[in-house]
Design a protein around this motif. Structure first.
Motif, short mmCIF file in Angstrom:
data_model
loop_
_atom_site.label_atom_id
_atom_site.label_comp_id
_atom_site.label_asym_id
_atom_site.label_seq_id
_atom_site.Cartn_x
_atom_site.Cartn_y
_atom_site.Cartn_z
N THR A 31 24.26 19.92 -3.86
CA THR A 31 25.64 19.60 -3.53
C THR A 31 26.64 20.33 -4.43
OG1 THR A 31 25.51 17.64 -4.92
CG2 THR A 31 25.14 17.31 -2.59
N LEU A 32 26.19 20.73 -5.63
CA LEU A 32 27.07 21.48 -6.53
C LEU A 32 27.49 22.80 -5.90
CD1 LEU A 32 25.39 21.19 -10.08
CD2 LEU A 32 27.53 20.16 -9.38
N LEU A 33 26.59 23.38 -5.12
CA LEU A 33 26.81 24.73 -4.64
C LEU A 33 27.79 24.83 -3.47
CD1 LEU A 33 25.48 27.15 -6.02
CD2 LEU A 33 24.02 27.39 -4.02
N ASN A 34 27.91 23.76 -2.66
CA ASN A 34 28.77 23.83 -1.47
C ASN A 34 30.22 24.19 -1.82
OD1 ASN A 34 26.84 23.29 0.51
ND2 ASN A 34 26.94 21.11 0.11
N ILE A 35 30.77 23.55 -2.85
CA ILE A 35 32.15 23.81 -3.26
C ILE A 35 32.29 25.23 -3.84
CG2 ILE A 35 33.90 23.16 -5.01
CD1 ILE A 35 33.97 21.12 -2.90
N ALA A 36 31.18 25.74 -4.40
CA ALA A 36 31.22 27.05 -5.07
C ALA A 36 31.13 28.24 -4.11
CB ALA A 36 30.08 27.12 -6.08
N LEU A 37 30.80 27.99 -2.83
CA LEU A 37 30.57 29.10 -1.90
C LEU A 37 31.74 30.09 -1.82
CD1 LEU A 37 28.62 27.42 1.07
CD2 LEU A 37 27.71 28.67 -0.86
N PRO A 38 33.01 29.63 -1.68
CA PRO A 38 34.12 30.61 -1.65
C PRO A 38 34.21 31.45 -2.92
CG PRO A 38 34.87 28.48 -0.82
CD PRO A 38 33.51 28.27 -1.42
N SER A 39 33.96 30.84 -4.10
CA SER A 39 34.00 31.58 -5.37
C SER A 39 32.89 32.63 -5.42
CB SER A 39 33.84 30.63 -6.56
OG SER A 39 34.79 29.62 -6.51
N ILE A 40 31.70 32.26 -4.93
CA ILE A 40 30.56 33.20 -4.91
C ILE A 40 30.86 34.35 -3.93
CG2 ILE A 40 28.11 33.45 -4.30
CD1 ILE A 40 27.76 30.50 -5.26
N MET A 41 31.47 34.02 -2.79
CA MET A 41 31.84 35.05 -1.80
C MET A 41 32.76 36.09 -2.44
SD MET A 41 32.45 32.57 1.50
CE MET A 41 33.41 33.69 2.49
N GLY A 149 24.15 9.22 -4.93
CA GLY A 149 24.95 9.37 -6.16
C GLY A 149 25.17 10.83 -6.50
N ALA A 150 24.18 11.68 -6.14
CA ALA A 150 24.29 13.12 -6.40
C ALA A 150 25.43 13.75 -5.61
CB ALA A 150 22.96 13.80 -6.10
N PRO A 151 25.49 13.53 -4.26
CA PRO A 151 26.64 14.06 -3.52
C PRO A 151 27.97 13.44 -3.94
CG PRO A 151 24.87 13.47 -2.02
CD PRO A 151 24.48 12.96 -3.36
N ASP A 166 32.72 30.03 -15.11
CA ASP A 166 32.16 30.87 -14.05
C ASP A 166 31.23 30.01 -13.20
OD1 ASP A 166 31.60 33.63 -13.04
OD2 ASP A 166 29.57 33.11 -13.65
N TRP A 167 31.02 30.37 -11.89
CA TRP A 167 30.15 29.56 -11.01
C TRP A 167 28.71 29.49 -11.52
CZ3 TRP A 167 26.06 32.28 -9.23
CH2 TRP A 167 26.19 33.67 -9.08
N ARG A 168 28.30 30.48 -12.35
CA ARG A 168 26.92 30.46 -12.89
C ARG A 168 26.69 29.26 -13.79
NH1 ARG A 168 28.79 35.44 -12.51
NH2 ARG A 168 27.60 36.98 -11.33
N MET A 169 27.79 28.69 -14.31
CA MET A 169 27.70 27.51 -15.18
C MET A 169 27.08 26.32 -14.44
SD MET A 169 28.37 26.99 -18.33
CE MET A 169 28.06 25.56 -19.33
N LEU A 170 27.20 26.32 -13.11
CA LEU A 170 26.60 25.25 -12.29
C LEU A 170 25.09 25.19 -12.54
CD1 LEU A 170 28.40 25.91 -8.88
CD2 LEU A 170 28.90 24.08 -10.49
N PHE A 171 24.48 26.35 -12.68
CA PHE A 171 23.03 26.41 -12.91
C PHE A 171 22.70 26.17 -14.38
CE2 PHE A 171 23.74 28.93 -9.04
CZ PHE A 171 22.86 28.31 -8.18
N HIS A 172 23.52 26.74 -15.28
CA HIS A 172 23.29 26.53 -16.72
C HIS A 172 23.39 25.05 -17.08
CE1 HIS A 172 23.15 30.75 -17.07
NE2 HIS A 172 24.45 30.99 -17.11
N PHE A 173 24.27 24.33 -16.37
CA PHE A 173 24.48 22.89 -16.62
C PHE A 173 23.24 22.08 -16.23
CE2 PHE A 173 25.60 19.01 -14.20
CZ PHE A 173 26.01 18.20 -15.24
N VAL A 174 22.59 22.49 -15.12
CA VAL A 174 21.43 21.74 -14.60
C VAL A 174 20.15 22.06 -15.39
CG1 VAL A 174 19.92 21.46 -12.57
CG2 VAL A 174 22.39 21.46 -12.28
N THR A 175 20.03 23.30 -15.91
CA THR A 175 18.79 23.76 -16.56
C THR A 175 18.27 22.81 -17.65
OG1 THR A 175 19.38 26.04 -16.07
CG2 THR A 175 17.66 25.71 -17.71
#
Length: 509
Positions: A31-41, A149-151, A166-175
């Motif tokens: 669910t973290l990634l859905n909001i990030a799609l425009p930034s990744i684009m 609770g996740a969504p 940066d959007w990459r922080m979404l992954f660094h946060f979960v790692t």
């Protein structure tokens, strides 16, 4: 046999807690990634149809791997499966976090998907074998609370991270969280499994991969290449042929990789059909709304996340309540009310304008999520309740496979409709605009006019896609009237092949 498989002892709350935390992290990342799609684009310079591969590719891997989970659950211990799943998920998260090109990000997502594909059916199977039918609704409700609770926190957290980092922080946060869960699982999970003499049919794996993969790739490519492209209809034809061959092969095998005969149980078959249609409708809002609020309206990622927050919290809070109501009243009344709300709110979503108020969007999305919360868990639990205990791994694998496939097809279909209808509307709006122009517009005016036409056309395309979801939710609503409260049925599949049953008993002894 079924009676002996019911647990009389205390459910394994420790194992369930570890599994739920793992599933929560996997769901949160999705669910973290859905909001990030425009930034990744924008950052990686890819279009809508390309970036949706982060969602479709994730589901594609799930669609290929989940059918094998019935075999994996029967063959390996919860400990081994969970540790493998979390390790794959953690490796994929690290890879995606350091991605500087779209293909690398996509590979990271697919490695993540291979982990989360094992997680969901594993958790569902442990839940089913740990609680008796009459307490299952409440147990599944708590499971729903954790997963919803996740969504609930995902989009807001994602919006805040994207605005500040940066959007990459979404992954660094979960790692680090994923790594801690992996360690907890390593030290806490101690279950062992007796050696089971079953082998995976490699031809079945190949056929199911080609079948589901072909269908998903075909639907996903239609958005960019068009339905008349040989690649699109070619992969769809290969997918259908492979899938039909796969199903026929499962009927011939003594121990099928995926037991399709479970569709002989009417409530399971009905719940599967409703779940598939509602998943297609649910993914529409998850994909289309972020595009609308961020690309057309220019609402910040943080505010876009906050807009979705009340609906997600409402869905999470309602999950245990709906679980209790399910135990008391059954699934039909909940599903009918929930689907009626979903159908009505989907219709109102097809009437979006360039100045629809933020509050209106928040309330409408919350109402839609409230409706969805009454459908998802009660309907699938009611279907699984009818299955004899030995088919639980097949039931959970089948449900998860069909949900992933229908979600991917729904997403691809709706993005295709949005893209194609946007082009049609752009041509129509531009033609009308040219008729009304007096004189030659300046270069600046022409650029502004083109931008306005594209925005209006995209909006109309999104509205058309939402209108299709009204029809999809309407089909699920009609089906919901046929739901009956189910109890565990006798093993009609095993009874028809009594020699196989004897052979299985001998093998067990």
């Amino acid at each position: 046999m079924n009676q002996s498989m019911k647990k009389t002892d205390r459910p394994p709350y420790g194992i369930l807690a570890v599994l739920m935390i793992g599933a929560f992290i996997a769901f949160l990342n999705n669910t973290l990634l859905n909001i990030a799609l425009p930034s990744i684009m924008k950052d990686l310079e890819v279009g809508t149809s390309t970036v949706q591969w982060l969602s479709t590719g994730f589901m594609l891997v799930n669609g290929i791997l989940i059918p094998t989970t019935a075999f994996l659950i029967q063959k390996y211990s919860v400990r081994n499966l969970f540790l493998t799943a979390m390790l794959l998920f953690t490796l994929g998260t690290i890879l995606a976090g350091f991605a500087h090109a779209f293909p690398l990000l996509l590979i990271g997502r697919m490695v993540q998907a291979s982990g989360s594909a094992i997680m969901m059916p594993l958790l569902m199977n442990v839940m089913l074998t740990s609680f008796p039918v009459e307490k299952r609704g409440a147990a599944m409700g708590v499971f729903g609370l954790v997963l919803m609770g996740a969504p609930a926190i995902g989009p807001t957290l994602s919006g805040w991270i994207i605005e500040n980092y940066d959007w990459r922080m979404l992954f660094h946060f979960v790692t680090p969280i994923a790594f801690i869960v992996l360690l907890i699982g390593f030290f806490l999970l101690k279950d062992k499994k007796e050696k089971v003499d079953i082998r995976l049919d490699l031809l079945s794996v190949l056929l199911s991969s080609l079948g589901f993969g072909g269908l998903l790739y075909g639907f996903s490519s239609a958005g960019t290449k068009g339905w008349d492209s040989p690649l699109v209809y070619g992969t769809l034809i290969i997918g259908v042929i492979a899938l039909v061959t796969f199903i026929l092969r499962q009927f011939k095998l003594e121990r099928p990789m995926l037991e399709f005969r479970i569709y002989k149980y009417p409530m399971f078959a009905l719940s599967s059909a409703i779940s598939m249609t509602i998943t297609m409708a649910m993914f529409s809002a998850m994909i289309l709304l972020p595009i609308y609020v961020q690309t057309i309206r220019g609402i910040s990622p943080m505010d876009a996340g906050l807009m979705l927050l009340p609906g997600a919290i409402l869905m999470a809070v309602m999950s245990p309540i709906n679980g209790k109501l399910f135990d008391k009243f059954g699934g039909r009344i909940l599903a009918v009310i929930g689907l009626a709300i979903t159908t009505i709110t989907s219709y109102y979503f097809s009437k979006l304008t360039l100045d629809t108020s933020y509050t209106y969007l928040m309330v409408l999305y919350s109402a839609r999520m409230f409706g969805m919360s009454m459908v998802m868990m009660p309907v699938s639990t009611n279907g699984l309740n009818q299955l004899p205990a030995r088919y639980y791994p097949h039931g959970t694998a089948m449900n998860n496979t069909m949900q992933q496939v229908s979600g991917a097809i729904g997403t691809a279909l709706l993005v295709t409709i949005m893209s194609n209808r946007s082009e049609t509307h752009a041509t129509e709006i531009a033609a009308n605009a040219m008729k009304n122009i007096v004189g030659q517009p300046s270069a600046a005016q022409a650029v502004e006019m083109k931008q306005q036409i594209m925005m209006q056309a995209m909006l109309e395309g999104i509205n058309d896609a939402f209108l299709v979801t009204v029809g999809i939710a309407g089909v699920a609503l009609i089906l919901a009237f046929f739901i009956k409260r189910s109890k565990q049925a006798e093993d009609i599949i095993g009874r028809k092949s009594s020699d196989k049953k004897v052979a299985t008993k001998l093998a067990k002894n």
